[in-house]
Scaffold this motif. Structure first.
Motif, PDB file in Angstrom:
ATOM      1  N   ALA A   1     -10.702  14.613   3.382  1.00  0.00           N
ATOM      2  CA  ALA A   1     -11.623  14.566   2.970  1.00  0.00           C
ATOM      3  C   ALA A   1     -10.860  13.813   1.645  1.00  0.00           C
ATOM      4  O   ALA A   1     -12.033  13.164   1.112  1.00  0.00           O
ATOM      5  N   SER A   2      -9.584  13.585   1.458  1.00  0.00           N
ATOM      6  CA  SER A   2      -9.426  13.167  -0.073  1.00  0.00           C
ATOM      7  C   SER A   2      -8.923  11.343   0.000  1.00  0.00           C
ATOM      8  O   SER A   2      -8.935  10.945   0.699  1.00  0.00           O
ATOM      9  N   SER A   3      -9.444  11.224  -1.205  1.00  0.00           N
ATOM     10  CA  SER A   3      -9.208   9.467  -1.512  1.00  0.00           C
ATOM     11  C   SER A   3      -8.149   8.861  -1.856  1.00  0.00           C
ATOM     12  O   SER A   3      -8.098   8.061  -2.500  1.00  0.00           O
ATOM     13  N   SER A   4      -7.133   9.718  -1.973  1.00  0.00           N
ATOM     14  CA  SER A   4      -5.214   9.281  -2.242  1.00  0.00           C
ATOM     15  C   SER A   4      -5.322   9.565  -1.253  1.00  0.00           C
ATOM     16  O   SER A   4      -3.430   9.245  -1.411  1.00  0.00           O
ATOM     17  N   LEU A   5      -5.345   9.415  -0.128  1.00  0.00           N
ATOM     18  CA  LEU A   5      -4.666   8.860   1.409  1.00  0.00           C
ATOM     19  C   LEU A   5      -3.936   7.741   1.289  1.00  0.00           C
ATOM     20  O   LEU A   5      -2.832   7.202   1.201  1.00  0.00           O
ATOM     21  N   TRP A   6      -5.434   6.416   0.871  1.00  0.00           N
ATOM     22  CA  TRP A   6      -4.470   5.164   0.634  1.00  0.00           C
ATOM     23  C   TRP A   6      -4.130   4.900  -1.008  1.00  0.00           C
ATOM     24  O   TRP A   6      -4.543   5.184  -1.330  1.00  0.00           O
ATOM     25  N   LYS A   7      -3.080   3.927  -1.192  1.00  0.00           N
ATOM     26  CA  LYS A   7      -3.481   3.399  -2.712  1.00  0.00           C
ATOM     27  C   LYS A   7      -2.968   1.954  -2.515  1.00  0.00           C
ATOM     28  O   LYS A   7      -1.811   1.533  -1.830  1.00  0.00           O
TER      29      LYS A   7
ATOM     30  N   LEU B   1       0.994  -1.076  -0.600  1.00  0.00           N
ATOM     31  CA  LEU B   1       0.356  -0.029  -0.732  1.00  0.00           C
ATOM     32  C   LEU B   1       1.121   0.842   0.352  1.00  0.00           C
ATOM     33  O   LEU B   1       1.770   1.594   0.426  1.00  0.00           O
ATOM     34  N   ILE B   2       0.684   2.205  -0.916  1.00  0.00           N
ATOM     35  CA  ILE B   2       0.732   3.445  -0.489  1.00  0.00           C
ATOM     36  C   ILE B   2       0.053   4.323   0.331  1.00  0.00           C
ATOM     37  O   ILE B   2      -1.338   4.694   0.271  1.00  0.00           O
ATOM     38  N   LEU B   3       1.342   5.220   1.143  1.00  0.00           N
ATOM     39  CA  LEU B   3       0.482   5.811   2.073  1.00  0.00           C
ATOM     40  C   LEU B   3       0.815   7.573   1.541  1.00  0.00           C
ATOM     41  O   LEU B   3       2.183   7.447   2.154  1.00  0.00           O
ATOM     42  N   ASP B   4      -0.241   8.305   0.947  1.00  0.00           N
ATOM     43  CA  ASP B   4       0.384   9.705   0.539  1.00  0.00           C
ATOM     44  C   ASP B   4      -0.211  10.455   2.030  1.00  0.00           C
ATOM     45  O   ASP B   4      -0.829  11.426   1.688  1.00  0.00           O
ATOM     46  N   ILE B   5       0.658  10.749   3.350  1.00  0.00           N
ATOM     47  CA  ILE B   5       0.591  11.485   4.039  1.00  0.00           C
ATOM     48  C   ILE B   5       0.566  13.513   3.555  1.00  0.00           C
ATOM     49  O   ILE B   5       0.011  14.127   4.066  1.00  0.00           O
ATOM     50  N   GLU B   6       1.291  13.158   1.853  1.00  0.00           N
ATOM     51  CA  GLU B   6       1.537  15.135   1.601  1.00  0.00           C
ATOM     52  C   GLU B   6      -0.180  15.656   0.945  1.00  0.00           C
ATOM     53  O   GLU B   6      -0.511  16.774   1.694  1.00  0.00           O
ATOM     54  N   ALA B   7      -1.342  13.999   0.894  1.00  0.00           N
ATOM     55  CA  ALA B   7      -2.544  14.756   0.204  1.00  0.00           C
ATOM     56  C   ALA B   7      -2.933  15.328   1.146  1.00  0.00           C
ATOM     57  O   ALA B   7      -4.403  16.315   1.500  1.00  0.00           O
ATOM     58  N   VAL B   8      -2.397  14.666   2.770  1.00  0.00           N
ATOM     59  CA  VAL B   8      -3.898  16.023   4.163  1.00  0.00           C
ATOM     60  C   VAL B   8      -2.926  17.448   4.143  1.00  0.00           C
ATOM     61  O   VAL B   8      -3.987  17.509   5.458  1.00  0.00           O
ATOM     62  N   LEU B   9      -1.994  17.358   3.881  1.00  0.00           N
ATOM     63  CA  LEU B   9      -1.587  18.425   4.409  1.00  0.00           C
ATOM     64  C   LEU B   9      -1.837  19.973   4.338  1.00  0.00           C
ATOM     65  O   LEU B   9      -1.640  20.836   5.322  1.00  0.00           O
ATOM     66  N   PRO B  10      -2.020  20.090   3.021  1.00  0.00           N
ATOM     67  CA  PRO B  10      -2.820  21.471   3.273  1.00  0.00           C
ATOM     68  C   PRO B  10      -3.841  21.524   3.723  1.00  0.00           C
ATOM     69  O   PRO B  10      -4.711  22.637   3.793  1.00  0.00           O
ATOM     70  N   ILE B  11      -4.509  20.329   3.571  1.00  0.00           N
ATOM     71  CA  ILE B  11      -6.124  20.536   4.922  1.00  0.00           C
ATOM     72  C   ILE B  11      -5.619  21.317   6.062  1.00  0.00           C
ATOM     73  O   ILE B  11      -6.502  22.110   6.650  1.00  0.00           O
ATOM     74  N   ARG B  12      -4.391  20.688   6.562  1.00  0.00           N
ATOM     75  CA  ARG B  12      -4.135  21.764   7.872  1.00  0.00           C
ATOM     76  C   ARG B  12      -3.888  22.802   8.273  1.00  0.00           C
ATOM     77  O   ARG B  12      -4.339  23.622   8.503  1.00  0.00           O
ATOM     78  N   GLU B  13      -3.064  23.294   7.486  1.00  0.00           N
ATOM     79  CA  GLU B  13      -2.389  24.798   7.264  1.00  0.00           C
ATOM     80  C   GLU B  13      -4.075  25.659   6.856  1.00  0.00           C
ATOM     81  O   GLU B  13      -4.047  26.536   6.591  1.00  0.00           O
ATOM     82  N   GLN B  14      -4.879  24.334   6.426  1.00  0.00           N
ATOM     83  CA  GLN B  14      -6.436  25.608   5.913  1.00  0.00           C
ATOM     84  C   GLN B  14      -7.213  26.010   7.689  1.00  0.00           C
ATOM     85  O   GLN B  14      -8.152  26.555   7.510  1.00  0.00           O
ATOM     86  N   LEU B  15      -7.347  25.068   8.312  1.00  0.00           N
ATOM     87  CA  LEU B  15      -7.464  24.898   9.668  1.00  0.00           C
ATOM     88  C   LEU B  15      -7.223  26.106  10.411  1.00  0.00           C
ATOM     89  O   LEU B  15      -6.766  27.019  10.759  1.00  0.00           O
ATOM     90  N   PRO B  16      -8.847  26.620  10.760  1.00  0.00           N
ATOM     91  CA  PRO B  16      -8.928  28.223  11.794  1.00  0.00           C
ATOM     92  C   PRO B  16      -8.065  27.418  13.059  1.00  0.00           C
ATOM     93  O   PRO B  16      -8.180  26.216  13.799  1.00  0.00           O
ATOM     94  N   PRO B  17      -7.410  28.741  14.284  1.00  0.00           N
ATOM     95  CA  PRO B  17      -7.208  27.889  14.964  1.00  0.00           C
ATOM     96  C   PRO B  17      -7.715  27.271  16.103  1.00  0.00           C
ATOM     97  O   PRO B  17      -7.749  26.303  17.302  1.00  0.00           O
ATOM     98  N   PRO B  18      -8.850  27.413  16.045  1.00  0.00           N
ATOM     99  CA  PRO B  18     -10.081  26.092  16.778  1.00  0.00           C
ATOM    100  C   PRO B  18     -10.116  25.449  16.845  1.00  0.00           C
ATOM    101  O   PRO B  18     -10.001  24.221  17.224  1.00  0.00           O
ATOM    102  N   ALA B  19     -10.415  25.024  15.346  1.00  0.00           N
ATOM    103  CA  ALA B  19     -10.389  23.367  14.742  1.00  0.00           C
ATOM    104  C   ALA B  19      -8.184  22.762  15.315  1.00  0.00           C
ATOM    105  O   ALA B  19      -8.727  21.615  15.361  1.00  0.00           O
ATOM    106  N   LEU B  20      -7.881  23.291  14.924  1.00  0.00           N
ATOM    107  CA  LEU B  20      -6.550  23.261  15.452  1.00  0.00           C
ATOM    108  C   LEU B  20      -6.285  22.262  17.162  1.00  0.00           C
ATOM    109  O   LEU B  20      -5.743  21.309  17.040  1.00  0.00           O
TER     110      LEU B  20
END
Length: 498
Positions: free
Chosen positions: A434-440, A407-426
């Motif tokens: 939400a990406s379907s490309s995390l696992w392959k 399996l490939i775990l593409d953790i880079e697919a999730v990083l842009p989402i974190r950068e968009q989270l507001p401080p309360p969400a962090l």
């Protein structure tokens, strides 16, 4: 690397005239690139700007007009993109090994290189057979599991492990790999100045050194000693014959720190020239959830351990994986929890805005896992490959059913989402995915390894070749046995690109 960018490689740009205006529309003059300051920028300045953009933005930029397409698809730019995404050392290794083949079939070999990496869906596996002359003299490692395997100075370094009858091993073996072109391998045994026998320990490579921590012996004793091995090469290095390794116990500065509690079946990786360990099985069989960082001295003669105290943190576990990707973040996956169940949770250990290491959980949607794949596993391998991804192989579930998938775990697919989270969400310490490309799931051709768990794998400096050795595999049932089990001694090379 944004995994969604691969679709742009085959998209045709909108036809444009020499001024950059679309031939299929009558857009106002003010919307033409000719009226924008960007058209007046020198090519070298545009080049610098493009290297600051994600790949999909570069390819979208290339589709705007002929002038921009020429710049954004130049192989000079894509060599720089590959260096940015894969690292300079990997690009240097690929330049000598894979690039000559690509030049024969592609007008833009570095762009083709990036496409190969981003669209990876198949790996090729083959066995590396031991040298027959050495095998006759007993010069090959015996089958084992829960050992360590590292790639250092063009060599594989194998230490310890458990074998038939629950016995531990105390051997160090070195095999010179070199150009990766051979079909046989010659193991050399290091027989002096080695750590005591153990299994379930961890080793990480830092330059020409390997650092070993912990493990369990066949009497059930947990260790918390720290050893340093140095790979040495003499002038007579034909076929790796002049390469050896020397071990010594690391002196710890116990005046200002303390060593981690004894343990085995923990996970470890190298991060910024440091060793990071997490979890494992401690005294009395108790599973641990603590995280420790070892900072060795420049000369690797001494070092200092410190515990990383952060909340939240991964629950206690053993038999999991901890891998460093991109040199900036560590990924923890799977393992066996307090209730003996195999786990499938995913955590990131990375530097926060304050400069401290912090754990963040990645919460992904199970329905976006490839069909037929069960992620819950323990005793798997997770090896960094090109593009900031992990190649996960094997392991076993809660019922000890072993796996043979890649399996490939593409953790880079999730990083842009974190950068968009507001401080309360962090503050929730959770990273929604939400990406379907995390696992392959990856296809395998060639000699596919058997189902196995508690094997070990490591990658070479290019990220193109992975080496996989040993583990527990399903054996033939014998009369009176409830289940078949045997230890494996095969060495496989997994090639990502041909």
């Amino acid at each position: 690397m944004a995994s969604s960018s691969s679709s742009f490689f085959f998209a045709e740009p909108t036809p444009t005239d020499n001024n950059g205006s679309s031939s299929s529309s009558s857009a106002p003059a003010s919307s033409s690139p000719s009226s924008s300051p960007i058209t007046n920028m020198a090519p070298d300045h545009l080049f610098t700007v493009l290297l600051l953009l994600p790949v999909e933005s570069i390819l979208s930029f290339a589709a705007t007009c002929k002038r921009f397409r020429s710049l954004a698809t130049s192989d000079t730019l894509w060599e720089s993109v590959c260096t940015r995404e894969f690292g300079a050392s990997s690009v240097d290794a690929l330049r000598s090994s894979l690039l000559p083949n690509l030049r024969n079939v592609a007008a833009k070999p570095w762009m083709a290189m990036y496409r190969k990496v981003s669209r990876l869906d198949t790996v090729s596996c083959s066995r590396l057979l031991p040298d027959p002359d050495a095998a006759e003299l007993g010069g090959i490692p015996s089958p084992r599991a829960s050992h360590s395997l590292n790639f250092i100075s063009d060599c594989l370094v194998l230490f310890g492990g458990g074998c038939e009858g629950g016995r531990h091993l105390d051997e160090t073996w070195i095999a010179y790999v070199g150009s990766n072109s051979q079909t046989m391998i010659k193991w050399q045994k290091v027989s002096t100045g080695i750590p005591s026998g153990r299994f379930g320990h961890t080793c990480v490579a830092i330059g020409n050194y390997v650092i070993l921590f912990g493990g369990i012996n066949d009497r059930g004793v947990r260790h918390n000693d720290t050893w340093v091995g140095r790979v040495l090469s003499t002038e007579n290095n034909v076929g790796g014959g002049g390469i050896t390794l020397s071990w010594r116990l690391l002196d710890l500065d116990l005046g200002s720190s303390r060593a981690p509690p004894p343990r085995g079946a923990h996970a470890a990786c190298c991060f910024e020239r440091k060793m990071v360990i997490q979890g494992g099985i401690g005294l009395y069989g108790l599973r641990l959830g603590d995280t420790w960082v070892l900072e060795p001295a420049e000369d690797f003669c001494s070092g200092t351990w410190r515990e990383l105290l952060t909340y939240p943190a991964p629950p206690p576990r053993s038999g999991h994986s901890l891998s460093c990707i991109g040199g900036t973040k560590m990924v923890l996956f799977g393992g066996r929890g307090l209730g003996y169940e195999a786990m499938d949770d995913l955590w990131l250990l990375q530097i926060s805005e304050s400069g401290d290491l912090m754990w963040v959980q990645v919460v992904y949607e199970n329905q976006k896992v490839p069909e037929g794949v069960s992620l819950r596993r323990v005793g798997h391998s997770a090896t960094p490959i090109l593009g900031g991804r992990l190649l996960i192989h094997g392991g076993e579930d809660s019922l000890r059913h072993r796996k043979d998938d890649f399996l490939i775990l593409d953790i880079e697919a999730v990083l842009p989402i974190r950068e968009q989270l507001p401080p309360p969400a962090l503050n929730t310490r959770r990273l929604q995915q939400a990406s379907s490309s995390l696992w392959k799931r990856i296809n395998v051709k060639g000699h596919k390894p058997n189902r196995r768990s508690f094997h070990r794998a490591c990658g070479d400096q290019s990220g193109r070749y992975l080496y996989l050795y040993g583990g527990m595999v399903d054996g033939l049932l014998q009369p009176g046995e409830a289940a078949g089990l045997r230890f494996d001694g095969e060495l496989f090379v997994v090639e990502l690109f041909q």
